[in-house]
Design a protein around this motif. Structure first.
Motif, PDB file in Angstrom:
ATOM      1  N   LEU A   1       0.832  -1.200   0.000  1.00 36.49           N
ATOM      2  CA  LEU A   1       0.000   0.000   0.000  1.00 36.49           C
ATOM      3  C   LEU A   1       0.867   1.251   0.000  1.00 36.49           C
ATOM      4  CD1 LEU A   1      -2.838   1.270   0.235  1.00 36.49           C
ATOM      5  CD2 LEU A   1      -2.558   1.127   2.713  1.00 36.49           C
ATOM      6  N   LEU A   2       1.886   1.262   0.846  1.00 36.24           N
ATOM      7  CA  LEU A   2       2.792   2.415   0.896  1.00 36.24           C
ATOM      8  C   LEU A   2       3.551   2.582  -0.415  1.00 36.24           C
ATOM      9  CD1 LEU A   2       4.196   2.138   4.517  1.00 36.24           C
ATOM     10  CD2 LEU A   2       2.593   3.822   3.620  1.00 36.24           C
ATOM     11  N   MET A   3       3.953   1.472  -1.032  1.00 41.33           N
ATOM     12  CA  MET A   3       4.649   1.556  -2.311  1.00 41.33           C
ATOM     13  C   MET A   3       3.725   2.104  -3.401  1.00 41.33           C
ATOM     14  SD  MET A   3       7.715   0.802  -1.714  1.00 41.33           S
ATOM     15  CE  MET A   3       8.302   0.774  -3.381  1.00 41.33           C
ATOM     16  N   GLY A   4       2.454   1.739  -3.355  1.00 40.85           N
ATOM     17  CA  GLY A   4       1.493   2.276  -4.311  1.00 40.85           C
ATOM     18  C   GLY A   4       1.297   3.770  -4.138  1.00 40.85           C
ATOM     19  N   ILE A   5       1.179   4.198  -2.885  1.00 41.50           N
ATOM     20  CA  ILE A   5       1.021   5.628  -2.603  1.00 41.50           C
ATOM     21  C   ILE A   5       2.268   6.391  -3.048  1.00 41.50           C
ATOM     22  CG2 ILE A   5       0.839   7.303  -0.729  1.00 41.50           C
ATOM     23  CD1 ILE A   5      -0.956   5.227   0.704  1.00 41.50           C
ATOM     24  N   TRP A   6       3.442   5.819  -2.774  1.00 47.47           N
ATOM     25  CA  TRP A   6       4.699   6.449  -3.171  1.00 47.47           C
ATOM     26  C   TRP A   6       4.797   6.541  -4.699  1.00 47.47           C
ATOM     27  CZ3 TRP A   6      10.154   4.197  -1.642  1.00 47.47           C
ATOM     28  CH2 TRP A   6      11.141   5.115  -1.949  1.00 47.47           C
ATOM     29  N   GLY A   7       4.367   5.512  -5.403  1.00 46.01           N
ATOM     30  CA  GLY A   7       4.406   5.535  -6.868  1.00 46.01           C
ATOM     31  C   GLY A   7       3.496   6.606  -7.450  1.00 46.01           C
ATOM     32  N   VAL A   8       2.298   6.736  -6.905  1.00 49.89           N
ATOM     33  CA  VAL A   8       1.375   7.773  -7.368  1.00 49.89           C
ATOM     34  C   VAL A   8       1.934   9.152  -7.050  1.00 49.89           C
ATOM     35  CG1 VAL A   8      -0.917   8.761  -6.986  1.00 49.89           C
ATOM     36  CG2 VAL A   8      -0.654   6.295  -7.269  1.00 49.89           C
ATOM     37  N   ALA A   9       2.517   9.301  -5.859  1.00 50.31           N
ATOM     38  CA  ALA A   9       3.128  10.584  -5.490  1.00 50.31           C
ATOM     39  C   ALA A   9       4.288  10.924  -6.428  1.00 50.31           C
ATOM     40  CB  ALA A   9       3.604  10.546  -4.043  1.00 50.31           C
ATOM     41  N   ASN A  10       5.077   9.920  -6.805  1.00 53.69           N
ATOM     42  CA  ASN A  10       6.168  10.156  -7.770  1.00 53.69           C
ATOM     43  C   ASN A  10       5.623  10.695  -9.086  1.00 53.69           C
ATOM     44  OD1 ASN A  10       8.463   9.458  -6.338  1.00 53.69           O
ATOM     45  ND2 ASN A  10       8.377   7.309  -6.944  1.00 53.69           N
ATOM     46  N   ALA A  11       4.550  10.106  -9.568  1.00 58.69           N
ATOM     47  CA  ALA A  11       3.969  10.551 -10.834  1.00 58.69           C
ATOM     48  C   ALA A  11       3.447  11.979 -10.735  1.00 58.69           C
ATOM     49  CB  ALA A  11       2.855   9.600 -11.258  1.00 58.69           C
ATOM     50  N   ILE A  12       2.735  12.277  -9.661  1.00 60.43           N
ATOM     51  CA  ILE A  12       2.166  13.614  -9.496  1.00 60.43           C
ATOM     52  C   ILE A  12       3.263  14.656  -9.355  1.00 60.43           C
ATOM     53  CG2 ILE A  12       0.822  15.069  -7.921  1.00 60.43           C
ATOM     54  CD1 ILE A  12      -0.925  12.569  -7.404  1.00 60.43           C
ATOM     55  N   VAL A  13       4.256  14.373  -8.528  1.00 62.93           N
ATOM     56  CA  VAL A  13       5.339  15.338  -8.309  1.00 62.93           C
ATOM     57  C   VAL A  13       6.152  15.542  -9.586  1.00 62.93           C
ATOM     58  CG1 VAL A  13       7.526  15.673  -7.068  1.00 62.93           C
ATOM     59  CG2 VAL A  13       5.480  14.992  -5.823  1.00 62.93           C
ATOM     60  N   SER A  14       6.411  14.480 -10.323  1.00 63.86           N
ATOM     61  CA  SER A  14       7.192  14.648 -11.555  1.00 63.86           C
ATOM     62  C   SER A  14       6.446  15.512 -12.563  1.00 63.86           C
ATOM     63  CB  SER A  14       7.558  13.294 -12.151  1.00 63.86           C
ATOM     64  OG  SER A  14       6.414  12.602 -12.542  1.00 63.86           O
ATOM     65  N   VAL A  15       5.140  15.338 -12.669  1.00 64.13           N
ATOM     66  CA  VAL A  15       4.368  16.177 -13.594  1.00 64.13           C
ATOM     67  C   VAL A  15       4.340  17.619 -13.108  1.00 64.13           C
ATOM     68  CG1 VAL A  15       2.039  16.615 -14.454  1.00 64.13           C
ATOM     69  CG2 VAL A  15       2.985  14.314 -14.528  1.00 64.13           C
ATOM     70  N   LYS A  16       4.143  17.824 -11.816  1.00 63.76           N
ATOM     71  CA  LYS A  16       4.078  19.189 -11.275  1.00 63.76           C
ATOM     72  C   LYS A  16       5.412  19.911 -11.414  1.00 63.76           C
ATOM     73  CE  LYS A  16      -0.071  19.670  -9.512  1.00 63.76           C
ATOM     74  NZ  LYS A  16      -0.972  20.725  -9.905  1.00 63.76           N
ATOM     75  N   LEU A  17       6.524  19.184 -11.210  1.00 64.13           N
ATOM     76  CA  LEU A  17       7.829  19.837 -11.260  1.00 64.13           C
ATOM     77  C   LEU A  17       8.343  20.038 -12.678  1.00 64.13           C
ATOM     78  CD1 LEU A  17       9.804  18.175  -8.323  1.00 64.13           C
ATOM     79  CD2 LEU A  17       8.839  20.459  -8.410  1.00 64.13           C
TER      80      LEU A  17
END
Length: 81
Positions: A49-65
């Motif tokens: 679950l934590l790895m899934g949340i981290w993966g989604v956060a990676n995608a969102i942050v990479s797009v935002k940055l």
């Protein structure tokens, strides 16, 4: 190093760390024991679950940055014609 390169390096480092942690779980090194419970959830399920949340956060942050720089470069290329 300019701002884009620093942000790109941060995103790449976070994604590489995520890939390493996910691979270690797949290899049976991390998050494999169902015995310890975290809030009533087996640790292996909690780890995934934590790895899934981290993966989604990676995608969102990479797009935002990184997206603003891509748009700037695309507009510069479009205006050259």
């Amino acid at each position: 190093m300019n701002g884009y390169a620093k942000k790109r390096n941060l995103v790449v480092a976070c994604i590489c760390a995520w890939l390493i942690c996910f691979s270690l779980q797949g290899a049976g090194v991390l998050g494999v024991s169902p015995k310890p419970l975290i809030f009533g959830i087996p640790s292996s399920v909690c780890y995934l679950l934590l790895m899934g949340i981290w993966g989604v956060a990676n995608a969102i942050v990479s797009v935002k940055l990184l997206a603003p720089y891509f748009y700037e470069k695309a507009e510069a290329v479009m205006n050259q014609e």
